[in-house]
Design a protein around this motif. Structure first.
Motif, PDB file in Angstrom:
ATOM      1  N   ASN A   1      -5.584  -9.951   0.828  1.00  0.00           N
ATOM      2  CA  ASN A   1      -4.672  -8.982   1.451  1.00  0.00           C
ATOM      3  C   ASN A   1      -3.759  -8.393   0.375  1.00  0.00           C
ATOM      4  OD1 ASN A   1      -3.352  -7.684   3.661  1.00  0.00           O
ATOM      5  ND2 ASN A   1      -1.836  -9.315   3.777  1.00  0.00           N
ATOM      6  N   ASP A   2      -3.017  -7.364   0.735  1.00  0.00           N
ATOM      7  CA  ASP A   2      -2.072  -6.739  -0.197  1.00  0.00           C
ATOM      8  C   ASP A   2      -1.007  -7.757  -0.629  1.00  0.00           C
ATOM      9  OD1 ASP A   2      -3.560  -4.761   1.089  1.00  0.00           O
ATOM     10  OD2 ASP A   2      -2.004  -3.254   0.764  1.00  0.00           O
ATOM     11  N   TYR A   3      -0.753  -7.831  -1.920  1.00  0.00           N
ATOM     12  CA  TYR A   3       0.186  -8.810  -2.464  1.00  0.00           C
ATOM     13  C   TYR A   3       1.566  -8.808  -1.773  1.00  0.00           C
ATOM     14  CZ  TYR A   3       3.546 -10.998  -5.542  1.00  0.00           C
ATOM     15  OH  TYR A   3       4.565 -11.765  -6.002  1.00  0.00           O
TER      16      TYR A   3
ATOM     17  N   VAL B   1       1.500   6.854   7.319  1.00  0.00           N
ATOM     18  CA  VAL B   1       2.365   6.170   6.344  1.00  0.00           C
ATOM     19  C   VAL B   1       2.207   4.692   6.639  1.00  0.00           C
ATOM     20  CG1 VAL B   1       4.615   6.222   5.234  1.00  0.00           C
ATOM     21  CG2 VAL B   1       3.953   8.078   6.749  1.00  0.00           C
ATOM     22  N   SER B   2       1.143   4.095   6.125  1.00  0.00           N
ATOM     23  CA  SER B   2       0.752   2.759   6.577  1.00  0.00           C
ATOM     24  C   SER B   2       0.317   1.877   5.424  1.00  0.00           C
ATOM     25  CB  SER B   2      -0.368   2.900   7.622  1.00  0.00           C
ATOM     26  OG  SER B   2      -0.607   1.688   8.282  1.00  0.00           O
ATOM     27  N   ALA B   3       1.045   1.942   4.307  1.00  0.00           N
ATOM     28  CA  ALA B   3       0.666   1.173   3.113  1.00  0.00           C
ATOM     29  C   ALA B   3      -0.798   1.441   2.789  1.00  0.00           C
ATOM     30  CB  ALA B   3       0.926  -0.323   3.320  1.00  0.00           C
ATOM     31  N   MET B   4      -1.206   2.690   3.007  1.00  0.00           N
ATOM     32  CA  MET B   4      -2.620   3.035   2.835  1.00  0.00           C
ATOM     33  C   MET B   4      -2.930   3.344   1.367  1.00  0.00           C
ATOM     34  SD  MET B   4      -4.954   5.839   4.808  1.00  0.00           S
ATOM     35  CE  MET B   4      -5.336   4.880   6.276  1.00  0.00           C
ATOM     36  N   THR B   5      -3.869   2.574   0.833  1.00  0.00           N
ATOM     37  CA  THR B   5      -4.265   2.754  -0.558  1.00  0.00           C
ATOM     38  C   THR B   5      -5.054   4.050  -0.729  1.00  0.00           C
ATOM     39  OG1 THR B   5      -4.395   0.358  -0.775  1.00  0.00           O
ATOM     40  CG2 THR B   5      -5.526   1.668  -2.463  1.00  0.00           C
ATOM     41  N   ILE B   6      -4.728   4.783  -1.782  1.00  0.00           N
ATOM     42  CA  ILE B   6      -5.473   6.001  -2.103  1.00  0.00           C
ATOM     43  C   ILE B   6      -6.812   5.575  -2.712  1.00  0.00           C
ATOM     44  CG2 ILE B   6      -5.460   8.120  -3.490  1.00  0.00           C
ATOM     45  CD1 ILE B   6      -2.341   7.864  -3.545  1.00  0.00           C
TER      46      ILE B   6
ATOM     47  N   THR C   1      -9.634  -2.495   5.664  1.00  0.00           N
ATOM     48  CA  THR C   1      -8.714  -2.456   4.519  1.00  0.00           C
ATOM     49  C   THR C   1      -9.447  -2.652   3.190  1.00  0.00           C
ATOM     50  OG1 THR C   1      -8.322  -4.837   4.634  1.00  0.00           O
ATOM     51  CG2 THR C   1      -6.846  -3.434   5.921  1.00  0.00           C
ATOM     52  N   THR C   2      -8.725  -2.377   2.122  1.00  0.00           N
ATOM     53  CA  THR C   2      -9.268  -2.612   0.782  1.00  0.00           C
ATOM     54  C   THR C   2      -9.478  -4.121   0.558  1.00  0.00           C
ATOM     55  OG1 THR C   2      -6.990  -2.520  -0.025  1.00  0.00           O
ATOM     56  CG2 THR C   2      -8.331  -0.537  -0.308  1.00  0.00           C
ATOM     57  N   GLY C   3      -8.687  -4.944   1.232  1.00  0.00           N
ATOM     58  CA  GLY C   3      -8.878  -6.397   1.157  1.00  0.00           C
ATOM     59  C   GLY C   3     -10.222  -6.798   1.740  1.00  0.00           C
TER      60      GLY C   3
ATOM     61  N   LYS D   1     -13.088   7.056  -1.383  1.00  0.00           N
ATOM     62  CA  LYS D   1     -13.747   7.217  -0.085  1.00  0.00           C
ATOM     63  C   LYS D   1     -12.807   7.906   0.914  1.00  0.00           C
ATOM     64  CE  LYS D   1     -16.249   4.616   3.443  1.00  0.00           C
ATOM     65  NZ  LYS D   1     -15.319   4.500   4.587  1.00  0.00           N
ATOM     66  N   ARG D   2     -11.562   7.451   0.957  1.00  0.00           N
ATOM     67  CA  ARG D   2     -10.601   8.066   1.892  1.00  0.00           C
ATOM     68  C   ARG D   2     -10.273   9.497   1.483  1.00  0.00           C
ATOM     69  NH1 ARG D   2      -7.014   2.614   2.181  1.00  0.00           N
ATOM     70  NH2 ARG D   2      -8.244   1.533   3.763  1.00  0.00           N
ATOM     71  N   LYS D   3     -10.276   9.752   0.170  1.00  0.00           N
ATOM     72  CA  LYS D   3      -9.968  11.106  -0.300  1.00  0.00           C
ATOM     73  C   LYS D   3     -11.012  12.122   0.154  1.00  0.00           C
ATOM     74  CE  LYS D   3      -8.454  11.503  -4.753  1.00  0.00           C
ATOM     75  NZ  LYS D   3      -8.236  10.912  -6.091  1.00  0.00           N
TER      76      LYS D   3
ATOM     77  N   ALA E   1       1.349   4.498  11.802  1.00  0.00           N
ATOM     78  CA  ALA E   1       0.963   3.350  10.984  1.00  0.00           C
ATOM     79  C   ALA E   1       0.496   2.234  11.900  1.00  0.00           C
ATOM     80  CB  ALA E   1       2.157   2.861  10.175  1.00  0.00           C
ATOM     81  N   ASP E   2      -0.173   1.275  11.321  1.00  0.00           N
ATOM     82  CA  ASP E   2      -0.429   0.031  12.029  1.00  0.00           C
ATOM     83  C   ASP E   2       0.800  -0.826  11.766  1.00  0.00           C
ATOM     84  OD1 ASP E   2      -1.414  -2.456  12.959  1.00  0.00           O
ATOM     85  OD2 ASP E   2      -2.096  -2.908  10.937  1.00  0.00           O
ATOM     86  N   ALA E   3       1.699  -0.861  12.725  1.00  0.00           N
ATOM     87  CA  ALA E   3       3.003  -1.481  12.490  1.00  0.00           C
ATOM     88  C   ALA E   3       2.977  -2.999  12.676  1.00  0.00           C
ATOM     89  CB  ALA E   3       4.058  -0.838  13.379  1.00  0.00           C
TER      90      ALA E   3
ATOM     91  N   PHE F   1       6.261  -3.394   5.230  1.00  0.00           N
ATOM     92  CA  PHE F   1       6.072  -1.936   5.191  1.00  0.00           C
ATOM     93  C   PHE F   1       6.298  -1.274   6.543  1.00  0.00           C
ATOM     94  CE2 PHE F   1       3.991  -3.442   1.404  1.00  0.00           C
ATOM     95  CZ  PHE F   1       4.435  -2.540   0.462  1.00  0.00           C
ATOM     96  N   GLU F   2       5.679  -1.874   7.599  1.00  0.00           N
ATOM     97  CA  GLU F   2       5.903  -1.334   8.945  1.00  0.00           C
ATOM     98  C   GLU F   2       5.673  -2.458   9.941  1.00  0.00           C
ATOM     99  OE1 GLU F   2       3.953   1.066   7.089  1.00  0.00           O
ATOM    100  OE2 GLU F   2       2.222  -0.241   6.887  1.00  0.00           O
ATOM    101  N   PHE F   3       6.696  -2.727  10.736  1.00  0.00           N
ATOM    102  CA  PHE F   3       6.585  -3.760  11.758  1.00  0.00           C
ATOM    103  C   PHE F   3       7.665  -3.528  12.811  1.00  0.00           C
ATOM    104  CE2 PHE F   3       9.929  -6.793  10.059  1.00  0.00           C
ATOM    105  CZ  PHE F   3      10.187  -6.143   8.863  1.00  0.00           C
TER     106      PHE F   3
HETATM  107  N1  ARG Z   1      -3.512  -1.211   1.396  1.00  0.00           N
HETATM  108  C1  ARG Z   1      -4.584  -1.653   2.222  1.00  0.00           C
HETATM  109  C2  ARG Z   1      -5.504  -0.518   2.532  1.00  0.00           C
HETATM  110  O1  ARG Z   1      -5.134   0.611   2.377  1.00  0.00           O
HETATM  111  C3  ARG Z   1      -4.113  -2.294   3.520  1.00  0.00           C
HETATM  112  C4  ARG Z   1      -3.224  -1.449   4.353  1.00  0.00           C
HETATM  113  C5  ARG Z   1      -2.988  -2.018   5.728  1.00  0.00           C
HETATM  114  N2  ARG Z   1      -1.895  -1.371   6.346  1.00  0.00           N
HETATM  115  C6  ARG Z   1      -1.401  -1.681   7.550  1.00  0.00           C
HETATM  116  N3  ARG Z   1      -0.336  -1.092   7.970  1.00  0.00           N
HETATM  117  N4  ARG Z   1      -1.995  -2.548   8.275  1.00  0.00           N
HETATM  118  O2  ARG Z   1      -6.621  -0.695   2.915  1.00  0.00           O
END
Ligand code: ARG
Length: 263
Positions: A194-196, A104-109, A156-158, A112-114, A45-47, A52-54
């Protein structure tokens, strides 16, 4: 003469027994060898995306919802787990090069990614939000962002959402969303998309110079990404996720990091 032959025979027997005893010792170690051969999942992940990850600055360890989630899933399916951090932009390429097994990086489904990777079942419902300086009374949501200076995390989706609203030359791209939020806090940009849960957590941590405005945009769902075609991994992860949802572990981790019952 006969006697000495017998004696040699006895010696040989003793030697054989000794050797086989050593052999037994060896086979005694077999179970340990099996345990060491437990399959391993390298998750990345990008921690820099709390909660989510830090990184826990006091221990140097990776922590957060995603870290505990994938650990619980791996415990469930009998895998050893290793967690790595890398830039968000590079995660999909690392999967495709088989350098890591799962993102596992709060990655939105997203569609395009699929096309590039496979996803597990969704594990978290999310959405985008606009953050502005607390003293800003002009920007009240996404509709007021046109022509404004926006900071985002690249890839990111943001970032994609910001690009839909305003010209690219008004957007500043950062490698982490923390940096984007700091830029806003310092007044160098007008807003962050950014993600809420991440922007909300930033404010909760004492950054009162920043506030959230407007509605949370569209439903996004996070999934665990794996290299395309790794159906078996997806099935294992889904089974593990289902199990921890059923046995209460998922709810426990969710409450720990978000202070509420899972949505
Ligand atoms: N949910 C957004 C995306 O999938 C942002 C995820 C960023 N995650 C992170 N670990 N930096 O594009």
């Amino acid at each position: 003469m006969k006697k000495s032959i017998k004696f040699i025979g006895l010696l040989a027997l003793m030697l054989a027994l000794a050797v086989s005893a050593v052999g037994c010792g060896g086979s005694d170690k077999e179970p340990a060898k099996d345990a060491a051969a437990k399959p391993k999942l390298i998750a990345a992940a990008d921690a820099t995306f709390a909660p989510f990850e830090f990184t826990d600055t006091s221990t140097g360890k990776y922590i957060g919802f995603d870290v505990e989630l994938i650990q619980a899933i791996c415990d469930e399916i009998g895998y050893e787990m290793e967690f790595r951090s890398m830039g968000f932009d590079g995660l999909i390429a690392a999967l495709q090069a088989n350098q890591i097994d799962a993102v596992v990086s709060a990655m939105t489904i997203t569609e395009k990614r699929k096309a590039e990777v496979d996803f597990s079942d969704p594990y978290y419902k999310s959405g985008l939000i606009v953050a502005v300086q607390a003293k800003n009374n002009e920007i009240k949501g996404f509709d007021d962002l046109k022509g404004k200076k926006i900071a985002v995390q690249s890839g990111t989706t943001g970032a994609l959402q910001a690009e839909k609203i305003t010209d690219k030359n008004k957007i500043t791209y950062f490698t982490s969303s923390d940096q984007a939020l700091m830029e806003l806090k310092n007044g160098a940009v007008d807003a962050v998309v950014n993600d809420y849960p991440v922007s909300a957590y930033f404010i909760q941590q004492g950054n009162k110079e920043v506030k959230l405005v407007g509605e949370i945009l569209s439903a996004e769902e996070y999934g665990i990404a794996v290299p395309k075609g790794k159906t078996e991994t997806v099935e294992k992860l889904n089974a593990g996720l289902k199990a921890i949802k059923e046995n209460g572990k998922y709810a426990e981790i969710y409450k720990k990091w978000f202070g509420e019952e899972p949505k």
